[in-house]
Design an enzyme around this catalytic site. Structure first.
Site, PDB file in Angstrom:
ATOM      1  N   GLU A   1       1.810  -0.519  -5.082  1.00  0.00           N
ATOM      2  CA  GLU A   1       0.942   0.606  -5.395  1.00  0.00           C
ATOM      3  C   GLU A   1       1.867   1.816  -5.528  1.00  0.00           C
ATOM      4  O   GLU A   1       2.390   2.313  -4.527  1.00  0.00           O
ATOM      5  CB  GLU A   1      -0.086   0.832  -4.284  1.00  0.00           C
TER       6      GLU A   1
ATOM      7  N   ASP B   1       0.834  -1.189   0.000  1.00  0.00           N
ATOM      8  CA  ASP B   1       0.000   0.000   0.000  1.00  0.00           C
ATOM      9  C   ASP B   1       0.881   1.258   0.000  1.00  0.00           C
ATOM     10  O   ASP B   1       1.890   1.329   0.706  1.00  0.00           O
ATOM     11  CB  ASP B   1      -0.879  -0.026   1.255  1.00  0.00           C
TER      12      ASP B   1
END
Length: 675
Positions: free
Chosen positions: A374, A338
């Site tokens: 990401e 993330d």
């Protein structure tokens, strides 16, 4: 109270609590503390002993405590300077979770007493031991029947994003298993996943996490789990009894069913949030080292109140140790990171050669896993798609936005659409990265589901209680004439066809496809495109059968079978790509609706609705003609190479072969195998 345990010097490594022949060795990193204390608790959660650490070496406090055993509950307290403007937040009254704890006694709930200081900045002396889950001395072993890493060919990989609770909460299984780790691997859960034909399960966060202050005050709770309190401990919310054993069992069960297993990891921030918020671990141990700051203030590149300082050796070690634990002990095959740009920052700026990224890639265990990044955060130069080093796959939002715009009917999109479904080679450059580095997706957990993408024009996030201001405002969606649910059969048909066009585009594109769990069920979140705080039927998947869902599921399975049978659809070996100089080259030809090669004029048409590409494999054994048509008017297309033996491998509704031509009665996707 029992007699105080005896203490030896012990060892600085491994960090955390390690059972020895005579007791337990404790080690914790803190460079700025003047003293660290070990606090031992009994089974009634009563603090029985407070023991100062006996040794301090190179920023690590350590000691061996004799006659302490497996299962002992404990926490830390840290003494030192309290000076928020210097990022020194030591407060002995705040009990701290061991960053290396493998098990906790429960979940952490936000409370104002958890802060180290009052709103006016003054020292807060309220003790928090009764608020903090205790760390537990626990030796976690790899199961005897644990499998080696799943072997998935890159060209066959298809990611499926799964929320543990959301996936299993409404399954027809024993009530105690609903919403749990074990529910995921129930017979019903495994059967559904295997029927789809996917290779890889990407689990949304399962690290122990906490609900944010503002959600707590609104009476809501964090559902997605992107707010960790610890990087080793599975969360209690998804367990029947033992979260560690049951999470491990889930991972093993998925692998035994043939799946590669990735976990979504949040190493970019913690639930301690802003400086004046909770102190329960990292902040109390060594705030100035664990978190990024400048000129006496936090650098909030994550938008979550803080960001982990991944430029510091102690943090690099912590994250790599956590990753190795999840691979070697818990059994995962890889990670989805993330807000990955924060992991690649040095002092402030992103660098592909940052300490953490290089540490991961040089590690013989971690570098051999599947690593999905990401590639952004909200800090300076926070958009880095395509700039991570080889070894990391990257989520490609350029693909998502372009494909959505194409099927919505936007103008001046055809060239970029071709670039995206051919692997975004403008981003993942020839000679350096193959197209499989591009993780292509239409929908992700943050945003509309596939169903809502074709059903809503505007976000409907009122249930989040932020006056519908949260979440993306521009979703590149369309509702086909009605906002939300409708009984209009024509609109229902158009929406279903659009979903099928999206799925066909995704699964026939060059690169690595990513599916959002529930899209195969046409799951709706009622237009909520930021359902991070909706732990209810909005996000829990519904398993009622319908013709629509059956068609979506069978379409995914069929497309993945085709993709597996024809790897050229996932990765074409181009003659002008140095990356494939030792391979025989495939051939790519662009064909217009006239059956002729695309001209410069064709490419320049702003409202072009038709594009197709002809793949010829290097050994000349296979020719595949892939066609995209986005206008809802009838169209007859001559075959790129006319032959009575052409085979329609795949088509969306309304596409057929008629009189040696490919007939479209409406927008659609087709894949034809030519002789």
């Amino acid at each position: 109270m029992s007699l105080a345990p005896l203490v030896r010097t012990g060892n600085a490594f491994p960090l955390g609590a390690t059972v020895t022949a005579d007791g337990v060795n404790f080690a914790v990193a803190s460079e700025d503390a003047t003293q660290i204390y070990l606090c031992l608790f009994n089974d009634n959660d009563e603090e029985e002993h407070v023991i100062p650490f006996a040794s301090h070496h190179r920023g690590i406090w350590h000691m061996e405590v004799l006659n302490v055993h497996e299962g002992q509950r404990y926490g830390f307290r840290a003494e030192g300077i309290f000076s928020p403007d210097k990022q020194l937040m030591f407060n002995r009254h705040k009990l701290l979770i061991d960053p290396y704890a493998k098990s906790l006694t429960g979940t952490l709930e936000w409370h104002p007493d958890l802060s180290s200081m009052y709103p006016d900045g003054h020292f807060n002396p309220i003790d928090t031991a009764h608020h903090i889950p205790k760390s537990i001395v626990r030796t976690v072993s790899r199961p005897n029947d644990a499998l080696i890493r799943a072997s998935v060919k890159g060209a066959e990989r298809c990611l499926y994003e799964l929320h543990i609770k959301g996936f299993s909460k409404n399954l027809d299984i024993a009530p105690k298993l609903k919403g749990t780790y074990l529910g995921v691997i129930s017979d019903q859960g495994i059967s559904h996943l295997k029927e789809l034909g996917i290779t890889t399960i990407q689990l949304m966060p399962c690290f122990a996490f906490a609900t944010e202050k503002h959600l707590h005050q609104l009476g809501l709770q964090n559902y997605w789990g992107y707010n960790p309190i610890n990087f080793f401990t599975p969360d209690h919310r998804y367990a029947v009894n033992d979260p560690v054993l049951e999470c491990q069992t889930m991972i093993l069960g998925l692998k035994k069913a043939g799946f590669e297993v990735l976990i979504d990891v949040v190493y970019n921030h913690t639930a301690e949030s802003e400086l004046d918020q909770s102190t329960f671990s990292f902040r109390g141990l060594d705030n100035a080292r664990y978190y990024r700051h400048s000129d006496g203030k936090y650098l909030n590149y994550t938008g979550c109140g803080n960001c982990i300082n991944t430029y510091h050796p102690a943090t690099v070690r912590l994250i790599c140790d956590s990753m190795r634990y999840w691979v070697e002990i818990m059994g995962v095959d890889g990670f989805r990171f993330d807000l990955g740009v924060d992991l690649g920052r040095e002092h402030h700026e992103f660098s592909a050669t940052s300490p953490l990224l290089q540490a991961i890639l040089q590690d013989p265990i971690l570098s051999d896993t599947c690593l999905v990044m990401e590639p952004w955060d909200i800090g300076p130069n926070g958009y880095q798609v395509g700039n991570f080093p080889r070894g990391f796959l990257e989520c490609n939002d350029k693909y998502r936005d372009t494909v959505r715009r194409f099927w919505r009917g936007d103008e001046d999109i055809i060239g970029e659409f071709a670039t995206r479904f051919m692997g975004s080679r403008d981003v993942f450059h020839k000679g350096y990265k193959c197209a499989l580095h591009s993780v292509n997706y239409i929908s992700y957990h943050d945003g509309y589901t596939l169903h809502d993408l074709v059903s809503y024009h505007r976000r409907h996030n009122h249930a989040n209680m932020e006056n519908n201001r949260d979440g993306h405002g521009d979703n590149i969606s369309q509702n086909f004439g009605a906002e939300g649910p409708t009984k209009d059969k024509r609109i229902q048909s158009q929406r279903l066809n659009q979903q099928l066009c999206f799925l066909a585009t995704l699964l026939l594109s060059q690169g690595t496809p990513h599916l959002l769990g529930g899209d195969e069920l046409s799951h709706s979140q009622n237009g909520n495109n930021n359902a991070y705080c909706q732990d209810n039927q909005t996000t829990w998947l519904s398993w009622h059968t319908s013709q629509e869902r059956a068609l979506l599921q069978s379409t995914i399975k069929k497309l993945l079978d085709i993709r597996k049978a024809h790897p050229v659809l996932a990765e074409v070996f181009l003659e002008d790509d140095p990356l494939y100089q030792y391979k025989d080259s495939d051939k790519v030809e662009w064909i217009s609706e006239t059956g002729m090669p695309m001209s410069n004029e064709n490419w320049a048409e702003s409202e072009r609705d038709f594009i197709s590409v002809l793949f010829t494999t290097a050994n000349l054994s296979t020719q595949l003609w892939l066609i995209f048509y986005r206008e809802d008017q009838a169209l007859n297309v001559p075959f790129a190479k006319s032959s009575p033996t052409c085979e329609l491998l795949f088509n969306t509704p309304g596409v057929s072969i008629q009189n040696d031509r490919l007939h479209f009665s409406q927008r659609g996707v087709a894949l034809v195998k030519l002789p």
